[in-house]
Motif scaffolding. Structure first.
Motif, PDB file in Angstrom:
ATOM      1  N   ILE B  59     -40.814 -48.880 -89.815  1.00 38.21           N
ATOM      2  CA  ILE B  59     -40.968 -47.490 -89.913  1.00 38.21           C
ATOM      3  C   ILE B  59     -39.669 -46.657 -89.237  1.00 38.21           C
ATOM      4  O   ILE B  59     -39.359 -45.577 -89.711  1.00 38.21           O
ATOM      5  CB  ILE B  59     -42.243 -47.005 -89.175  1.00 38.21           C
ATOM      6  N   LEU B  63     -37.318 -44.162 -91.254  1.00 35.57           N
ATOM      7  CA  LEU B  63     -37.078 -42.753 -90.974  1.00 35.57           C
ATOM      8  C   LEU B  63     -35.457 -42.540 -90.651  1.00 35.57           C
ATOM      9  O   LEU B  63     -35.227 -41.193 -91.214  1.00 35.57           O
ATOM     10  CB  LEU B  63     -37.747 -42.506 -89.532  1.00 35.57           C
ATOM     11  N   LEU B  66     -34.489 -41.861 -94.234  1.00 35.65           N
ATOM     12  CA  LEU B  66     -34.794 -40.575 -94.851  1.00 35.65           C
ATOM     13  C   LEU B  66     -33.910 -39.359 -94.027  1.00 35.65           C
ATOM     14  O   LEU B  66     -33.753 -38.508 -94.913  1.00 35.65           O
ATOM     15  CB  LEU B  66     -36.250 -40.293 -94.591  1.00 35.65           C
ATOM     16  N   GLY B  70     -33.438 -38.383 -97.733  1.00 40.04           N
ATOM     17  CA  GLY B  70     -34.675 -37.749 -97.861  1.00 40.04           C
ATOM     18  C   GLY B  70     -34.565 -36.437 -98.149  1.00 40.04           C
ATOM     19  O   GLY B  70     -33.384 -35.803 -98.626  1.00 40.04           O
ATOM     20  N   ARG B  71     -35.656 -35.741 -98.318  1.00 43.97           N
ATOM     21  CA  ARG B  71     -36.043 -34.309 -98.910  1.00 43.97           C
ATOM     22  C   ARG B  71     -35.013 -33.550 -98.203  1.00 43.97           C
ATOM     23  O   ARG B  71     -34.331 -32.615 -98.505  1.00 43.97           O
ATOM     24  CB  ARG B  71     -37.456 -33.929 -98.901  1.00 43.97           C
ATOM     25  N   ALA B  72     -35.077 -33.658 -96.844  1.00 40.24           N
ATOM     26  CA  ALA B  72     -34.374 -32.632 -95.937  1.00 40.24           C
ATOM     27  C   ALA B  72     -33.142 -33.479 -95.559  1.00 40.24           C
ATOM     28  O   ALA B  72     -32.578 -32.982 -94.134  1.00 40.24           O
ATOM     29  CB  ALA B  72     -35.374 -32.200 -94.754  1.00 40.24           C
ATOM     30  N   GLY B  73     -32.804 -34.720 -96.095  1.00 40.17           N
ATOM     31  CA  GLY B  73     -31.763 -35.442 -95.345  1.00 40.17           C
ATOM     32  C   GLY B  73     -30.231 -34.831 -95.833  1.00 40.17           C
ATOM     33  O   GLY B  73     -30.075 -33.849 -96.316  1.00 40.17           O
ATOM     34  N   TYR B  90     -38.115 -41.225-103.478  1.00 40.23           N
ATOM     35  CA  TYR B  90     -39.083 -41.741-103.712  1.00 40.23           C
ATOM     36  C   TYR B  90     -39.150 -42.428-105.201  1.00 40.23           C
ATOM     37  O   TYR B  90     -39.270 -41.768-106.240  1.00 40.23           O
ATOM     38  CB  TYR B  90     -40.340 -41.165-103.226  1.00 40.23           C
TER      39      TYR B  90
END
Lengths: 325, 477
Positions: B59, B63, B66, B70-73, B90
């Motif tokens: 995990i 993180l 991401l 990621g979406r806000a990466g 994803y």
């Protein structure tokens, strides 16, 4: 140390051990961790009972029940604490539990009269988001919105299962439709609550499935009021966590004493800020300050305990079909 | 009996594991080649740091990934900055990306070892014969890759087969259901131990088939003995190969180190005031890692000798990594429970299970090295009458030092980072660091968890570096 000294020490110690009764309570891991209610409760009960309270951890609620089934009647456990409403019927079917004898007067949104299991805390599932954003007020509105959500898999997570039952209870035969409509809002499905909540805090989604009490953690522990739980007009599904006494216990009186203690102030007052759930008996000092700011759902939903199993299997099939498309 | 949804889960599981193994080893070729033929400042540090993703708790690493993809990466912010639509991590591609992130360093190390296994005398000879880069590739590197690639791919395939949290979290939903999740469901939902066992057997069968295939195609092809002298690769000293190697290294470093930097960045604030329980858990984890390493090395040496006679022995070790901790833990529980309290054995069992998890990697580097020693130096040792302990001490162990150091480092680091089976019968007094991170996250304490994750990363890397360096002492590698 010389061998005979060791033996002498053991001999000296063993009568003392034999005199102190031991109560073994199986619970989920996060209950007995340093951040959970375990340490405070162990100390308080041991002072009261003059006994040793062994808190034994086993994963989460479902793992707890699995372990009990593996051990059967040979289990050392006197009490199992940490099953929730979704697991009660399966737990009852094991035949390992015995009726408790405790008179109750509980502060629960609905009536409780299960002969085997006693609640110790409860909460509502809710989507949690950031304050100030335009939030949905119902599942249908959420499905039509552009909001991104992260949820948990019902096959590996208790909140995930809660959401499954929530949607099924509200929408019945239309549940599959709702899931299909929600599919484009779902960023991802995580194995457990921690991953989902972590993803939400990192900005991967606008909303995360959690509890109405989640904002209280941020408010009380971090003095951060930026998190809000979304009130949904369809009502909110409840989670009630319960404990039960095992029929095979060798400490029946002590087990009853623990169950009474569980509903007392020393236990109930540590619940809000360790388990971040509502106590089932309001502590003398009331709820901590931050709790007054939380949303109060008008409709509490809970599937009838006897039907929970069948409903769950049906709902899981629908969920899988709708989201595998 | 397994139903249609189980077969769908099996298809997805095998597909993602195949793709992950394929991309990991193919991408590792240019990176390992660049590391093998270039010497530069910070090379050793880069090799160690690049191994970090592999040892992080899942995990924490996810993180970190991401934060980049990621979406806000970072990637999406950069894309948004130049007016491009965001990319979505994803899905199957996200699962494969994460698995490559975890396993590219491992594949690189396996291949690097292959390159280092080519005696420098061969390269001298090639240089004196005027071989160009393509001749060297055809005559020396290609044969080595043919023997090394299948084994590396097999190990990575086996690891990805039991992927659960990565596949689910980045897979985006129930489409990404793996066999491991089906096992979970059998346990938690239906408490159907029979079905869980059938699924576990299917998982093992797939690994066994993969292992047999890998052994079939991984020919044994010796290079003969050498004097282990470091050597400058003359044929590669041309500008376009320099650029190619630099490019491979920079890309790999960026891909692996930026998410790692995100983990460090996220963890720094929390690291400063970690609660005492985290430190206690760190000590427990270090002790467990060391005992696990000892178990792993002894087991690996014994199995490596067995594998010399019957090289399919190595496949046994893969089962430990391909079978779910849930199944292993439950099995151990059922075995011990009639006689004793399993919680009492949690520490020993977890170190043993962690050691088993490190075995496939240890064997992958030990078996080829041991085979070379026996083949190349066995006759000499025989003629000198060197046998038993003195043979082990004077011949085998010194020549195995590099793979042994690497194996020990990996075993220690893996044991540090792995949750193992301890979560199934945890003892509140003796939580390990990964379990403590899980508990912190479960109690909303994400910042403290990030700090503890950074502490774990630092300890793991230190252990890995110490063992690995110990193995590479006096050798320019």
């Amino acid at each position: 140390m010389k061998p005979h000294l060791v033996i002498a020490a053991l001999l000296a110690a063993s009568p003392a051990l034999a005199q102190t009764p031991q109560l073994t309570v199986y619970t989920y891991d996060s209950f007995l961790s340093e951040w959970g209610p375990g340490p405070a409760i162990k100390q308080a009960f041991e002072t009261e009972c003059g006994c040793v309270l062994n808190l034994v951890g086993a994963g989460d609620g479902a793992a707890l029940l699995g372990r009990l089934k593996l051990e059967g009647a040979r289990s050392d456990a006197d009490i199992v604490l940490g099953l929730d409403t979704g697991l009660i019927s399966a737990a009852r079917e094991t035949g390992l539990f015995v009726a408790h004898t405790i008179e109750t007067d509980l502060d629960l949104p609905l009536e409780w009269n299960d002969p085997l299991f006693l609640p110790y805390d409860w909460g509502y599932f809710a989507f949690v988001g950031n304050r100030g954003e335009a939030h949905s007020t119902s599942f249908r509105e959420l499905a039509e919105s552009e909001q991104k959500i992260v949820i948990q898999d019902p096959r590996s997570s208790t909140p995930g299962l809660g959401l499954l039952m929530w949607v099924k209870s509200v929408f019945g035969d239309e549940a599959e439709e709702i899931w299909a409509a929600l599919a484009d809002n779902i960023v991802t499905v995580t194995p457990g609550w921690s991953e989902a909540y972590g993803l939400f805090l990192e900005g991967e989604a606008d909303l995360v499935l959690s509890y109405t009490t989640s904002p209280a953690y941020h408010l009380i522990a971090e003095e951060d009021d930026s998190k809000v739980a979304l009130p949904f007009s369809e009502g909110h599904y409840m989670q009630i966590e319960v404990a039960g006494k095992l029929a095979a216990t060798d400490q029946p009186e002590l087990a009853d004493q623990f169950l009474r203690f569980m509903l007392g102030d020393a236990f109930q007052s540590v619940i809000p800020t360790t388990n971040w759930m509502y106590p089932v008996v309001l502590p003398d000092g009331g709820l901590p300050d931050g709790f007054s700011t939380l949303i109060q759902p008008e409709t509490a939903i809970l599937a009838p305990i006897d039907q929970a199993g069948a409903l769950r299997d049906l709902a899981l099939d629908e969920w899988l079909r709708a989201l595998s498309r | 009996m397994p139903g249609p949804s189980d077969w769908a889960a099996l298809r997805f599981t095998v597909l993602q594991a195949l793709l992950s193994a394929l991309f990991s080893v193919v991408l590792a070729v240019p990176v390992a080649r660049a590391l093998a033929r270039r010497r530069f400042r910070g090379r050793g540090l880069l090799v160690t740091l690049m191994g970090a993703p592999f040892i992080l708790p899942v995990i924490v690493a996810v993180l970190g990934l991401l934060a980049v993809f990621g979406r806000a990466g970072i990637v999406n912010q950069a894309l948004g900055g130049i007016g491009l639509p965001p990319v979505q991590i994803y899905g199957l591609h996200g699962v494969v990306l994460a698995h490559v992130f975890f396993n590219l360093p491992l594949a690189t190390r396996f291949l690097l070892q292959g390159w280092q296994g080519i005696p420098s005398e061969r390269f001298r000879l090639a240089a004196s014969l005027g071989f160009g880069p393509s001749d060297v590739f055809r005559q020396l590197e290609m044969p080595m890759l043919r023997t090394t690639l299948p084994g590396a791919a097999m190990v990575i395939f086996a690891i990805c087969l039991s992927s659960f949290a990565v596949a689910l979290t980045l897979g985006g939903g129930p489409r990404a259901t793996t066999v491991e999740l089906a096992i979970y469901q059998a346990f938690r939902f239906d408490f159907d131990l029979g079905r869980a066992a059938v699924l576990a057997v299917i998982q093992m069968a797939v690994v066994t088939v993969a292992a047999l295939l890998a052994f079939r195609f991984g020919h044994i092809n010796g290079f003969g003995r050498g004097l282990d002298r470091p050597f400058r690769r003359w044929e590669a000293e041309v500008w376009h190969l320099r650029i190619l190697d630099a490019l491979a290294l920079v890309c790999a470093a960026l891909f692996l180190l930026i998410p790692l930097a995100a983990v460090i960045w996220r963890g720094l604030p929390g690291l400063l005031d970690l609660p005492v329980q985290v430190w206690r858990a760190a000590i427990v984890s270090v002790v467990m890692a060391l005992s696990s390493t000892l178990f792993a090395i002894i087991l690996a040496l014994c199995l490596a000798y067995l594998a010399l006679a019957r090289h399919r022995t190595e496949a046994i070790a893969l089962i430990g990594v391909a079978v779910s901790p849930l199944v292993i833990g439950t099995g151990l529980f059922l075995l011990i429970n009639p006689f004793s309290d399993p919680a009492r054995w949690a520490f020993v069992l977890t170190s043993l299970v962690n050691a088993l998890a490190a075995l496939p990697f240890a064997l992958r580097v030990l078996v080829p090295a041991l085979r070379d020693i026996v083949r190349d130096y066995g006759p000499l040792a025989d003629s000198l009458g060197m046998s038993g302990l003195s043979r082990l001490r004077l011949l085998v162990l010194p020549r195995l030092r590099r793979p042994l150091g690497f194996s020990a480092g990996l075993a220690a680091a893996l044991s540090m980072g792995d949750l193992g089976v301890i979560a199934l019968f945890a003892d509140p007094e003796r939580a390990t660091l990964p379990l403590e991170i899980l508990r912190l996250m479960g109690a909303y304490r994400m910042d403290t968890a990030a700090g503890a994750g950074l502490l774990l990363l630092a300890i793991s890397l230190f252990l890995f570096w110490t063992f690995d360096r110990g193995g590479r002492r006096d050798v320019e590698a």
